[in-house]
Enzyme design. Structure first.
Site, PDB file in Angstrom:
ATOM      1  N   ASP A  61       0.861  -1.170   0.000  1.00 40.48           N
ATOM      2  CA  ASP A  61       0.000   0.000   0.000  1.00 40.48           C
ATOM      3  C   ASP A  61       0.905   1.229   0.000  1.00 40.48           C
ATOM      4  O   ASP A  61       1.877   1.287   0.743  1.00 40.48           O
ATOM      5  CB  ASP A  61      -0.861  -0.048   1.270  1.00 40.48           C
ATOM      6  CG  ASP A  61      -1.963   0.972   1.231  1.00 40.48           C
ATOM      7  OD1 ASP A  61      -3.087   0.600   0.869  1.00 40.48           O
ATOM      8  OD2 ASP A  61      -1.693   2.146   1.555  1.00 40.48           O
TER       9      ASP A  61
ATOM     10  N   ASN B 177      -2.321  12.793  -4.659  1.00 45.06           N
ATOM     11  CA  ASN B 177      -3.469  12.839  -5.564  1.00 45.06           C
ATOM     12  C   ASN B 177      -4.275  14.128  -5.366  1.00 45.06           C
ATOM     13  O   ASN B 177      -4.639  14.801  -6.332  1.00 45.06           O
ATOM     14  CB  ASN B 177      -4.347  11.621  -5.268  1.00 45.06           C
ATOM     15  CG  ASN B 177      -4.980  11.068  -6.508  1.00 45.06           C
ATOM     16  OD1 ASN B 177      -4.493  11.312  -7.611  1.00 45.06           O
ATOM     17  ND2 ASN B 177      -6.066  10.351  -6.340  1.00 45.06           N
TER      18      ASN B 177
ATOM     19  N   HIS C 262      -5.636  14.285 -10.253  1.00 41.34           N
ATOM     20  CA  HIS C 262      -5.791  12.861 -10.547  1.00 41.34           C
ATOM     21  C   HIS C 262      -4.928  12.386 -11.694  1.00 41.34           C
ATOM     22  O   HIS C 262      -4.454  11.255 -11.704  1.00 41.34           O
ATOM     23  CB  HIS C 262      -7.257  12.530 -10.809  1.00 41.34           C
ATOM     24  CG  HIS C 262      -8.069  12.573  -9.554  1.00 41.34           C
ATOM     25  ND1 HIS C 262      -8.301  11.461  -8.792  1.00 41.34           N
ATOM     26  CD2 HIS C 262      -8.641  13.611  -8.897  1.00 41.34           C
ATOM     27  CE1 HIS C 262      -9.002  11.803  -7.726  1.00 41.34           C
ATOM     28  NE2 HIS C 262      -9.216  13.106  -7.767  1.00 41.34           N
TER      29      HIS C 262
ATOM     30  N   ASP D 212      -4.414   2.508  -4.500  1.00 45.47           N
ATOM     31  CA  ASP D 212      -2.956   2.454  -4.437  1.00 45.47           C
ATOM     32  C   ASP D 212      -2.506   1.167  -3.771  1.00 45.47           C
ATOM     33  O   ASP D 212      -1.489   1.128  -3.106  1.00 45.47           O
ATOM     34  CB  ASP D 212      -2.404   3.686  -3.692  1.00 45.47           C
ATOM     35  CG  ASP D 212      -2.975   3.791  -2.275  1.00 45.47           C
ATOM     36  OD1 ASP D 212      -3.936   3.061  -1.964  1.00 45.47           O
ATOM     37  OD2 ASP D 212      -2.448   4.588  -1.494  1.00 45.47           O
TER      38      ASP D 212
END
Ligand code: C2E
Ligand code: CA
Ligand code: CA
Length: 647
Positions: A258, A266, A271, A301
């Site tokens: 992760d 982000n 984006h 993610d």
């Protein structure tokens, strides 16, 4: 022109190499048809041989048919064996070319044999020769329908000798039969051409369909952004590999990765930037994939690995470290450079997981530990984690059944003004004395209470007890009270808290409510409105554990704070760790600039205290002054130790 025509003719008699799938299909078809063809040949030959037995010499009626029968049987068995295999193109082509040649050779051989018998028979027996040739030709052509070249060769090898021999026999019946045979063969060959074309068409469309299916399946199993396999394919792969590992008693590992701080990137850069970052992460992770390591994107993610070579825990850790290093390489796009990192958790079958789902869930738990407790370091799920989960489940159960009013009590830790050395407030800290589990730390049971939806109730019990206690204190001593994320994110909970404060005689302006950055950031708008409401009562609002979250200053500025509390992780060893020193120094000056009071928590030693003094910090809290104490100890503490214990 002539050459082209010649080529075209030759092409009709050879097995085409243009379409490998067609050749393979012809092969598969022949594997069942050729044995039937050989039995037709055997029946025909023996019928004719029996008819001529005694009239013709034995080498023609016994030995030759016998040798032929043996060859036929060998060929039949060879083909029958091939029925079970899925052929490769090269092999299938070779076999078909051989069939092509043998078909021509055998028909010529049988034609010659039958014509040799002819002179020994009477007119009926001679008619049998004509019948033999005709029925053999027709039978074989029908069996060879899918292989046009073979059908052509047979048609010619039977009909040319037939036409020459019987056409010139001078016997009217035979001449008519020869003509009849030629016409029927032409008709049959035409049918064969049509049939073989239809067969080729069917195979071609089958091939196209299969290709399209494969393509569809590939798309359904791929993540469109990174090109890695997707979540669906990850679980399919995991199940497949799990079955193999079970069967072969091998280790199988699942890793989950992760990204840390991806959400911030982000939100901050947009984006499109986030997407290209994920694509780059995909490319970097792809380098770790191999025959035994498959990498997928689970979504967002989150990425996952299925590792099917017998890796030891150490090897897994190494691999995890390498992956983390690869992720840390700064990512450059246009004019921005960002550095991200990843947290990684692994779990291994059969050591600590019995099913594929359990394997995944345990890797996910290891990831959670990596992210939240070990600063992203690689974590491999171990027995210790099982005990932890079991304990948590047990705590969950016991807490849900607990009599909160009785079992939850409040301890108080003094907050000291450095300049006057006097206690200015107590922070209320929850304690759970469980008759079943004994004393449980709030660091353990508060998150559980949040998880099982008990936290609002718990906060109410604690607030009532703290207020009831605080009214007994001297007027200059305030109460600091911790609120949970769930308290400030629910308007209903905020209303309850207001009601409790208003229904107690303790002056609301003497209450400081502590909230954490994470709590404020979860739903910023809701948090802002809750904080405003509570502040309107006159309460102070303290930002707890300051410096540990990711929030930006502009955000914090939008909250009507009155105080910040510098997290104790920056304070421990502040006298020896230069980085801690710098952080506390800048946090202190920041709070001054923002016009906020500042509590430095976790002061444990004289040295730490003197550094904080030198930085002009004014409020402190920590074991150096006092650990949290029970309510009965407060009076004594205020009388005896308003001054620092070991100052
Ligand atoms: P916190 O709000 O940051 O509370 C301070 C914690 O630091 C307390 O741990 C306190 O005992 C400990 N502490 C104080 N001085 C020192 C020191 O000098 N050195 C060290 N190493 N530790 C020190 P405690 O009581 O175990 O509470 C842990 C956490 O549990 C609290 O952190 C808070 O987040 C939560 N918590 C405790 N009581 C409550 C409560 O009533 N409501 C809510 N929502 N959370 C609470
Ligand atoms: Ca606190
Ligand atoms: Ca704190």
């Amino acid at each position: 022109m002539l050459k082209a025509a010649l080529n075209l003719i030759v092409k009709q008699f050879t097995v085409s190499k243009d379409n490998p799938e067609l050749v393979k299909a012809q092969f598969t078809h022949f594997a069942t048809q050729v044995p039937i063809m050989y039995s037709v040949l055997l029946i025909n030959t023996w019928a004719l041989a029996i008819n001529y037995y005694g009239s013709a010499p034995n080498w023609l009626t016994v030995y030759a048919p016998f040798v032929f029968a043996v060859i036929c049987l060998v060929r039949m068995v060879t083909w029958l064996k091939q029925r079970k295999i899925t052929p490769k193109f090269e092999q299938a082509h070779k076999t078909l070319v051989r069939t092509n040649k043998l078909a021509g050779f055998f028909t010529l051989l049988l034609t010659a044999w039958s014509l040799l018998l002819y002179p020994y028979g009477d007119v009926y027996m001679q008619a049998h020769v004509a019948f033999f040739m005709a029925i053999t030709g027709v039978g074989v052509i029908i069996c060879m329908q899918q292989l046009r070249s073979a059908a052509f060769i047979i048609a010619l090898s039977v009909n040319i000798p037939f036409a020459i021999f019987f056409g010139t026999s001078g016997i009217a019946s035979f001449i008519i039969i020869a003509g009849n045979m030629a016409l029927v063969t032409i008709a049959l060959v035409t049918v064969t051409v049509v049939q073989s074309r239809a067969f080729a068409d069917t195979i071609n469309s089958q091939v196209k369909l299969e290709l399209a299916n494969k393509e569809n399946e590939k798309l359904a199993n791929l993540d469109s952004l990174t090109g890695l396999t997707n979540r669906r394919q990850f679980f399919t792969k995991l199940q497949d590999e799990f079955r193999i590992a079970e069967r072969e008693e091998k280790r199988l590992a699942v890793g989950i990765i992760d990204l840390n701080g991806f959400k911030l990137v982000n939100d901050h850069y947009g984006h499109a930037f986030g997407d290209s970052l994920l694509m780059e992460v995909g490319t970097r992770l792809e380098k770790f994939s191999s025959q035994n390591v498959s990498i997928s994107r689970l979504g967002g993610d989150e990425f996952a690995l299925v590792i099917s070579n017998d890796n030891s825990d150490e090897q897994l850790k190494d691999m995890g470290d390498q992956i983390r290093e690869a992720l840390m390489v700064p990512f450059v796009a246009a004019d921005v450079t960002v550095q991200i990192s990843g947290s990684i958790g692994f779990a291994v079958y059969p050591y600590l997981a019995k099913t594929s789902l359990e394997l995944y869930e345990r890797a996910d738990y290891a990831l959670y530990q990596s992210k939240n407790i070990h600063n992203g370091e690689v974590v491999v799920f171990t027995e210790r984690h099982i005990l932890e989960i079991e304990a948590n489940t047990k705590t969950e159960y016991v807490l849900s059944k607990a009599d909160l009013d009785k079992e939850i009590i409040v301890y108080y830790q003094p907050i000291i003004d450095i300049n006057s050395s006097r206690t200015v407030a107590f922070e209320a800290l929850a304690r759970w004395e469980s008759p079943i589990l004994g004393r449980v730390s709030p660091a353990d049971f508060i998150p559980i209470a949040e998880k099982i939806g008990l936290i609002n109730k718990l906060t109410q019990v604690l607030l009532k007890k703290s207020l009831a206690m605080a009214v007994t204190w001297p007027n200059e001593i305030n109460l600091s009270f911790n609120l949970s994320t769930h308290d400030i994110n629910s308007p209903q909970a905020v209303r309850e808290i207001m009601n409790i404060i208003q229904s107690h005689s303790f002056d609301a302006t003497r209450i400081d409510l502590e909230i954490t950055e994470t709590a404020a950031m979860r739903d910023f708008e809701q948090a802002k409105s809750s904080v405003r409401t509570l502040k309107s009562l006159g309460c102070g609002i303290v930002l707890d554990d300051f410096g540990t979250g990711f929030s930006s200053l502009s955000h914090l500025h939008a909250l009507p704070l009155t105080k910040i509390k510098i997290d104790r992780s920056f304070v421990s060893n502040i006298d020896t760790v230069p980085a801690s020193f710098k952080i506390v120094k800048s946090l202190l000056s920041l709070s001054r600039d923002m016009g906020l009071a500042c509590v430095v928590e976790g002061v444990e030693t004289k040295e730490e205290l003197s550094v904080i003094k030198s930085l002009e910090g004014c409020l402190v809290q920590g074991y150096f002054f006092s650990a949290p104490i029970s309510e009965v100890e407060i009076d004594h503490f205020l009388q005896e130790t308003a001054l620092p214990k070991r100052a």
